[in-house]
Scaffold this motif. Structure first.
Motif, short mmCIF file in Angstrom:
data_model
loop_
_atom_site.label_atom_id
_atom_site.label_comp_id
_atom_site.label_asym_id
_atom_site.label_seq_id
_atom_site.Cartn_x
_atom_site.Cartn_y
_atom_site.Cartn_z
N GLY A 9 1.23 -1.59 0.05
CA GLY A 9 -0.01 -0.08 0.11
C GLY A 9 1.46 1.08 0.32
N GLY A 10 -0.16 2.35 -0.49
CA GLY A 10 1.10 3.47 -0.07
C GLY A 10 0.48 4.82 -0.59
N LEU A 11 1.30 6.24 -0.84
CA LEU A 11 0.58 7.05 -1.95
C LEU A 11 0.42 7.02 -3.53
CD1 LEU A 11 -0.91 10.01 -1.36
CD2 LEU A 11 0.93 10.31 -0.54
N VAL A 12 -0.06 7.46 -4.11
CA VAL A 12 -0.51 7.60 -5.29
C VAL A 12 -0.36 8.88 -6.01
CG1 VAL A 12 -1.77 5.53 -6.17
CG2 VAL A 12 0.35 6.19 -7.61
N GLN A 13 -0.13 9.46 -6.72
CA GLN A 13 -1.08 9.99 -7.69
C GLN A 13 -2.31 9.34 -8.52
OE1 GLN A 13 1.62 12.78 -9.68
NE2 GLN A 13 0.95 14.35 -8.23
N ALA A 14 -3.43 10.00 -8.30
CA ALA A 14 -4.71 9.64 -9.50
C ALA A 14 -3.99 8.89 -11.29
CB ALA A 14 -5.85 10.59 -9.76
N GLY A 15 -3.69 8.31 -11.91
CA GLY A 15 -3.53 7.55 -13.04
C GLY A 15 -2.64 6.61 -12.61
N GLY A 16 -2.27 6.37 -11.33
CA GLY A 16 -0.93 5.81 -11.05
C GLY A 16 -1.44 4.85 -10.61
N SER A 17 -0.56 3.21 -9.89
CA SER A 17 -0.62 1.94 -10.33
C SER A 17 -0.21 1.35 -8.73
CB SER A 17 0.30 1.41 -10.92
OG SER A 17 -0.66 1.51 -12.30
N LEU A 18 -0.70 0.61 -8.10
CA LEU A 18 0.08 -0.34 -7.50
C LEU A 18 -0.28 -1.44 -7.00
CD1 LEU A 18 -1.20 1.79 -4.15
CD2 LEU A 18 1.21 1.90 -4.46
N ARG A 19 0.83 -2.50 -6.25
CA ARG A 19 0.61 -3.70 -6.07
C ARG A 19 0.57 -4.14 -4.65
NH1 ARG A 19 4.69 -8.69 -8.16
NH2 ARG A 19 3.10 -10.47 -8.43
N LEU A 20 -0.04 -5.26 -4.48
CA LEU A 20 -0.67 -5.22 -2.98
C LEU A 20 -0.52 -6.47 -3.55
CD1 LEU A 20 -4.68 -3.65 -2.07
CD2 LEU A 20 -1.87 -2.59 -1.94
N SER A 21 0.25 -7.49 -2.07
CA SER A 21 0.90 -8.59 -2.23
C SER A 21 -0.10 -9.01 -0.18
CB SER A 21 2.07 -8.61 -1.68
OG SER A 21 2.43 -8.96 -2.94
N CYS A 22 -0.67 -10.63 -0.54
CA CYS A 22 -0.57 -10.40 0.77
C CYS A 22 0.07 -12.04 0.50
CB CYS A 22 -2.51 -10.78 1.39
SG CYS A 22 -2.71 -11.56 2.15
N ALA A 23 0.95 -13.19 1.63
CA ALA A 23 1.46 -13.74 1.91
C ALA A 23 0.37 -15.06 3.27
CB ALA A 23 2.58 -13.85 2.00
#
Length: 120
Positions: A9-23
């Motif tokens: 998770g985190g802070l990103v600008q609109a139009g950006g991307s993030l990748r969440l992981s869960c182990a």
């Protein structure tokens, strides 16, 4: 004892991307469905995406075409690739999994949540 640990998770600008992981870790015998939920302030927790043991997937209408859920069964890990993020995607994202352990039948487990904030 089973634990789900989220990251990404985190802070990103609109139009950006993030990748969440869960182990998932612990005395795991098998994992059926794995899913991501989210909860914005003052709102109910809602399903974002789910992936089943056979690989089929399900998405909320609001994220279709932008988010992709996947899993690595060898690592007991589920991912959520989030593209074209919008401010309305801002929420705490929770991982969920239906897990059978060596000691108990299948039940629901939850991660601690990871904050995703999308700025406009």
């Amino acid at each position: 004892q089973v634990q789900l640990v989220e990251s990404g998770g985190g802070l990103v600008q609109a139009g950006g991307s993030l990748r969440l992981s869960c182990a998932a870790s612990g005395s795991i015998f098998s994992i059926n469905a794995m899913a991501w939920y989210r909860q914005a302030p003052g709102e109910q927790r809602e399903l974002v995406a789910a992936i089943f043991s056979g690989g089929s997937t399900k998405y909320a209408d609001s994220v279709k075409g932008r988010f992709t859920i996947s899993r690595d069964n060898a690592k007991n890990t589920v991912y959520l690739q989030m593209n074209s993020l919008k401010p309305e995607d801002t929420a705490v994202y929770y991982c969920n999994a239906d897990i059978r352990t060596g000691f108990s039948p299948e039940r629901d487990y939850w991660g601690q949540g990871t904050q995703v904030t999308v700025s406009s």
